[in-house]
Design an enzyme around this catalytic site. Structure first.
Site, PDB file in Angstrom:
ATOM      1  N   TYR A 131       0.853  -1.192   0.000  1.00 23.87           N
ATOM      2  CA  TYR A 131       0.000   0.000   0.000  1.00 23.87           C
ATOM      3  C   TYR A 131       0.884   1.236   0.000  1.00 23.87           C
ATOM      4  CZ  TYR A 131      -3.505   3.429   1.447  1.00 23.87           C
ATOM      5  OH  TYR A 131      -4.330   4.523   1.499  1.00 23.87           O
ATOM      6  N   ASP A 150       9.389   3.735   0.192  1.00 25.75           N
ATOM      7  CA  ASP A 150       8.237   4.360   0.829  1.00 25.75           C
ATOM      8  C   ASP A 150       8.393   4.129   2.326  1.00 25.75           C
ATOM      9  OD1 ASP A 150       5.869   4.980   2.017  1.00 25.75           O
ATOM     10  OD2 ASP A 150       4.586   3.904   0.606  1.00 25.75           O
ATOM     11  N   LYS A 209       3.374  10.268   8.228  1.00 25.72           N
ATOM     12  CA  LYS A 209       2.917   9.704   9.504  1.00 25.72           C
ATOM     13  C   LYS A 209       3.716  10.226  10.707  1.00 25.72           C
ATOM     14  CE  LYS A 209       0.509   5.665   7.776  1.00 25.72           C
ATOM     15  NZ  LYS A 209      -0.744   5.172   8.251  1.00 25.72           N
TER      16      LYS A 209
HETATM   17  C1  LIG Z   1       3.484   2.654   3.387  1.00 25.03           C
HETATM   18  C2  LIG Z   1       2.445   3.711   3.220  1.00 25.03           C
HETATM   19  N1  LIG Z   1       2.562   4.584   2.211  1.00 25.03           N
HETATM   20  C3  LIG Z   1       1.668   5.559   2.031  1.00 25.03           C
HETATM   21  C4  LIG Z   1       0.584   5.687   2.858  1.00 25.03           C
HETATM   22  C5  LIG Z   1      -0.413   6.773   2.652  1.00 25.03           C
HETATM   23  O1  LIG Z   1      -0.304   7.725   3.662  1.00 25.03           O
HETATM   24  P1  LIG Z   1      -1.501   8.721   4.001  1.00 25.03           P
HETATM   25  O2  LIG Z   1      -2.576   7.912   4.624  1.00 25.03           O
HETATM   26  O3  LIG Z   1      -0.888   9.721   4.923  1.00 25.03           O
HETATM   27  O4  LIG Z   1      -1.927   9.339   2.714  1.00 25.03           O
HETATM   28  C6  LIG Z   1       0.424   4.808   3.927  1.00 25.03           C
HETATM   29  C7  LIG Z   1      -0.732   4.908   4.827  1.00 25.03           C
HETATM   30  O5  LIG Z   1      -1.038   4.037   5.600  1.00 25.03           O
HETATM   31  C8  LIG Z   1       1.383   3.771   4.108  1.00 25.03           C
HETATM   32  O6  LIG Z   1       1.280   2.894   5.106  1.00 25.03           O
END
Ligand SMILES: Cc1ncc(COP(=O)(O)O)c(C=O)c1O
Length: 483
Positions: free
Chosen positions: A153, A256, A284
């Site tokens: 994700y 990521d 986050k």
């Molecule tokens: C690995 C990863 N990338 C991107 C995101 C997306 O982040 P956001 O919810 O702040 O848009 C998340 C959200 O859980 C994530 O876990």
């Protein structure tokens, strides 16, 4: 549904009538009654009233030890004093200007000292960070395709919402060459066609994808630890292998680190694993409870923005409140001492879980890295998304609701998530967590054994030949009731 799970759900409903009521009201105006699909679950989600430190309280006044921590975004814990102090000061001197200010340079310096990047831009969410990173990679290489891993994700934009949680019935294809499957309607076919999917921990599937798409893949994007499947650790050599494949093929390697960046250790995944990506996405936990994100890479790639070749903007970018929180995080919260504290608590939690798992004979293991960990209800360690699919969901729900009923939110709801230990958690918190697990675990083990025996009996009745491998398979059979 089996008896012990039914009892836990009844207890949950008895303890949380105000959440049920609030959810019912929300449903009238808000799809699923929640602001993000991830927050919806049966029978209804807990509605929160307030949080402090490592705890929060729901509308009914129940107190919980919080290891959800906003899906891992609160390594700081709730209302960390250093973050609150910094933010309170900013609240009285203007919250948004849409103009540059001196905290931008300060926070950029902090981040570039920890992560192997030369320049960065800020944003507000992980989705933004990965979206801009992907666009930059496309611009830098002149290629359109992105390689991502099945089950990963990376947020909600079109380039990320593919093969997030694909099902066999959706035609997810061969494990070595998975088909791209859109994660819902509205993702354009062109976006899906530009995603190339590989299997985590399988370098040959990555090699194959590059061979099949010569000169077409702009970047490999991955979470260094796959965290959309509980916790799936990269095998030795996997990240280094990706580094080599990306370099050999002129593609960029994007880490990521929205989850891992602040929680794995002081320097994130590149320090933890000793592998240098080309780009890093952060969000986050770097914001300490406020919306803050960043993406960064080498100067020549970021210069595409400087030269107005790639566009980047955002009204909320570097708003002083989030930036003040970010500075407090990097300077006062995410210190080496804090990581030592969290690692100590993590070790205690993991060892405690392992002891109980062994004592009650539960078929499960505990995975952990930095501030994160998870009870994985599998007979053996998972290597990729498809291994993760094979879970007894009722058993997992039994675990989660059992813990919640004992005042421990062991992790966010959903078996693809993991716990976070914040800098404000204490030894006493971990003792309480472990005591609750000790209380729940015997029933879990009993349910697991009974369900396996029932499945075996069912098979024997249908005169199928049973071999040990089949029994293992049966024990990890996925309940389809909730999918
Ligand atoms: C690995 C990863 N990338 C991107 C995101 C997306 O982040 P956001 O919810 O702040 O848009 C998340 C959200 O859980 C994530 O876990």
């Amino acid at each position: 549904m089996y008896e012990d799970l039914r009892k836990e759900l009844e207890t949950f409903e008895r303890r949380t009538p105000k959440s049920a009521q609030a959810h019912k009201r929300n449903l009238k105006r808000i799809p699923l009654g929640v602001a993000s699909n991830y927050r919806a679950y049966d029978p209804y989600p807990i509605f929160v009233k307030e949080g402090q430190g490592s705890h929060f309280r729901d509308l009914d006044g129940n107190d919980y030890l919080d290891h959800n921590l906003c899906f891992g975004a609160l390594m700081a814990g709730h209302c960390h004093p250093a973050v609150m102090k910094a933010v309170e000061k900013r609240l009285h001197t203007g919250t948004m200007f849409g103009m540059p200010h001196d905290m931008e340079w300060e926070l950029a310096e902090e981040i570039c000292q920890r992560f192997p990047i030369e320049m960065l831009r800020f944003g507000s969410s992980g989705t933004e960070a990965t979206m801009h990173a992907v666009r930059l990679a496309r611009a830098a290489t002149g290629r359109d395709k992105i390689l991502k891993f099945e089950g990963a994700y990376h947020g909600l934009h079109d380039s990320a919402l593919v093969s997030v949680n694909p099902k066999p019935a959706e035609g997810y294809g061969d494990i070595h060459a998975p088909n791209p499957v859109p994660a819902g309607l509205g993702v354009p076919k062109a976006a899906v066609a530009n995603l190339v999917i590989a299997s985590f921990n399988d370098l040959s599937s990555v090699e194959l994808r590059f061979k099949q798409n010569p000169g077409a893949i702009a970047a490999i994007i991955l979470e260094p630890i796959l965290m959309n499947v509980g916790l799936c650790i990269p095998e030795r050599g996997f990240l280094n292998g990706l580094r080599e494949i990306a370099t050999k093929n002129g593609a960029l390697l994007i880490f990521d680190e929205v989850k891992t960046g602040a929680k794995l250790g002081w320097g994130g995944a590149s320090e933890y694993f000793g592998v240098k990506p080309d780009m890093i996405c952060l969000a986050k936990s770097i914001g300490g409870g406020f919306p803050l994100a960043a993406f960064g890479t080498h100067r020549p790639v970021m210069d595409l923005i400087s030269q107005h070749k790639v566009f980047h903007g955002g009204t909320y970018n570097t708003n002083p409140v989030s930036m003040a929180a970010g500075l407090a995080m990097f300077r006062e919260v995410l210190t080496r001492e804090s990581y030592a504290h969290v690692n100590k608590l993590s070790k205690k939690l993991v060892e405690g879980y392992r002891k109980t798992v062994a004592k009650v004979g539960l078929q499960a293991y505990v995975a952990s890295a930095g501030a994160n960990g998870a009870l994985m209800l599998y007979p053996r360690e998972i290597r990729n998304y498809r291994d993760w699919l094979e879970i007894d969901i009722d058993l997992w729900r039994h675990y989660w609701f059992g813990m919640v009923n004992r005042g421990i939110m062991a992790q966010p709801y959903w078996w693809d998530e993991q716990w976070t230990i914040s800098v404000q958690h204490t030894e006493a918190d971990i003792d309480n967590h472990l005591a609750a697990f000790e209380d729940v675990a015997p029933a879990l083990a009993k349910a697991q054994q009974e369900r396996a025996a029932e499945a075996v009996a069912h098979l024997q009745k249908s005169r199928s030949a049973i071999c040990p491998a089949m029994i293992l398979q049966i024990m990890s059979v996925r309940s389809s009731s909730l999918i």
